[in-house]
Design a protein around this motif. Structure first.
Motif, PDB file in Angstrom:
ATOM      1  N   VAL A  43       0.932  -1.223  -0.097  1.00  0.00           N
ATOM      2  CA  VAL A  43       0.087   0.019   0.084  1.00  0.00           C
ATOM      3  C   VAL A  43       0.850   1.337   0.034  1.00  0.00           C
ATOM      4  O   VAL A  43       0.640   2.274  -0.914  1.00  0.00           O
ATOM      5  CB  VAL A  43      -0.868   0.018   1.278  1.00  0.00           C
ATOM      6  N   ARG A  44       2.005   1.322   0.769  1.00  0.00           N
ATOM      7  CA  ARG A  44       2.781   2.237   0.708  1.00  0.00           C
ATOM      8  C   ARG A  44       3.607   2.542  -0.393  1.00  0.00           C
ATOM      9  O   ARG A  44       3.568   3.731  -1.018  1.00  0.00           O
ATOM     10  CB  ARG A  44       4.001   2.111   1.680  1.00  0.00           C
ATOM     11  N   THR A  45       3.779   1.574  -1.229  1.00  0.00           N
ATOM     12  CA  THR A  45       4.306   1.574  -2.653  1.00  0.00           C
ATOM     13  C   THR A  45       3.428   2.328  -3.585  1.00  0.00           C
ATOM     14  O   THR A  45       3.663   3.138  -4.450  1.00  0.00           O
ATOM     15  CB  THR A  45       4.868   0.181  -3.106  1.00  0.00           C
ATOM     16  N   TYR A  46       1.991   1.839  -3.470  1.00  0.00           N
ATOM     17  CA  TYR A  46       1.248   2.580  -4.326  1.00  0.00           C
ATOM     18  C   TYR A  46       0.894   3.744  -4.092  1.00  0.00           C
ATOM     19  O   TYR A  46       0.787   4.653  -4.940  1.00  0.00           O
ATOM     20  CB  TYR A  46      -0.202   1.593  -4.087  1.00  0.00           C
ATOM     21  N   LEU A  47       0.831   4.122  -2.917  1.00  0.00           N
ATOM     22  CA  LEU A  47       0.609   5.535  -2.463  1.00  0.00           C
ATOM     23  C   LEU A  47       1.945   6.490  -2.920  1.00  0.00           C
ATOM     24  O   LEU A  47       1.742   7.763  -3.197  1.00  0.00           O
ATOM     25  CB  LEU A  47       0.481   5.570  -0.913  1.00  0.00           C
ATOM     26  N   ASP A  48       2.937   5.946  -2.613  1.00  0.00           N
ATOM     27  CA  ASP A  48       4.033   6.786  -3.027  1.00  0.00           C
ATOM     28  C   ASP A  48       4.282   7.162  -4.527  1.00  0.00           C
ATOM     29  O   ASP A  48       4.516   7.980  -5.048  1.00  0.00           O
ATOM     30  CB  ASP A  48       5.348   6.148  -2.854  1.00  0.00           C
ATOM     31  N   ASN A  49       3.636   6.022  -5.475  1.00  0.00           N
ATOM     32  CA  ASN A  49       3.474   6.309  -6.756  1.00  0.00           C
ATOM     33  C   ASN A  49       2.508   7.437  -7.138  1.00  0.00           C
ATOM     34  O   ASN A  49       2.803   8.046  -7.942  1.00  0.00           O
ATOM     35  CB  ASN A  49       3.098   4.791  -7.417  1.00  0.00           C
ATOM     36  N   GLN A  50       1.460   7.330  -6.498  1.00  0.00           N
ATOM     37  CA  GLN A  50       0.441   8.407  -6.558  1.00  0.00           C
ATOM     38  C   GLN A  50       0.908   9.671  -5.974  1.00  0.00           C
ATOM     39  O   GLN A  50       0.504  10.652  -6.567  1.00  0.00           O
ATOM     40  CB  GLN A  50      -0.986   7.888  -5.598  1.00  0.00           C
ATOM     41  N   ARG A  51       1.729   9.649  -5.009  1.00  0.00           N
ATOM     42  CA  ARG A  51       2.359  10.953  -4.702  1.00  0.00           C
ATOM     43  C   ARG A  51       3.357  11.664  -5.783  1.00  0.00           C
ATOM     44  O   ARG A  51       3.276  12.805  -5.585  1.00  0.00           O
ATOM     45  CB  ARG A  51       3.111  10.793  -3.328  1.00  0.00           C
ATOM     46  N   LEU A  52       3.821  10.737  -6.453  1.00  0.00           N
ATOM     47  CA  LEU A  52       4.628  11.316  -7.729  1.00  0.00           C
ATOM     48  C   LEU A  52       3.439  12.055  -8.613  1.00  0.00           C
ATOM     49  O   LEU A  52       4.071  13.038  -9.255  1.00  0.00           O
ATOM     50  CB  LEU A  52       5.369  10.195  -8.536  1.00  0.00           C
ATOM     51  N   ARG A  53       2.590  11.501  -8.711  1.00  0.00           N
ATOM     52  CA  ARG A  53       1.409  11.934  -9.358  1.00  0.00           C
ATOM     53  C   ARG A  53       0.848  13.369  -9.300  1.00  0.00           C
ATOM     54  O   ARG A  53       0.632  14.273  -9.792  1.00  0.00           O
ATOM     55  CB  ARG A  53       0.429  10.881 -10.012  1.00  0.00           C
TER      56      ARG A  53
END
Length: 66
Positions: A26-36
């Motif tokens: 979940v943290r990896t997914y959210l970090d990816n969304q944070r880039l966006r």
């Protein structure tokens, strides 16, 4: 980051995983969304130490917009 999510999805299907592993996904997914989304996205993930070794079913934690 996307590669990590894809590998996880292909390797772990239909198996119980540790809560720590799910939180990491979940943290990896959210970090990816944070880039966006940049600073528009903030999150907090609880990590209760005594539960991190507990097993949960894969993808039991879902990313839910709030």
């Amino acid at each position: 980051m996307l590669g990590k999510l894809l590998r996880h999805n292909l390797e772990i299907r239909y198996q119980p995983v540790t809560l720590a592993s799910e939180i990491d996904l979940v943290r990896t997914y959210l970090d990816n969304q944070r880039l966006r989304f940049g600073d528009k996205l903030t999150y907090e993930l609880p990590e209760p130490p005594r539960l991190l070794c507990s097993f949960v079913f894969y993808e039991r934690l879902q990313h839910v917009p709030g």
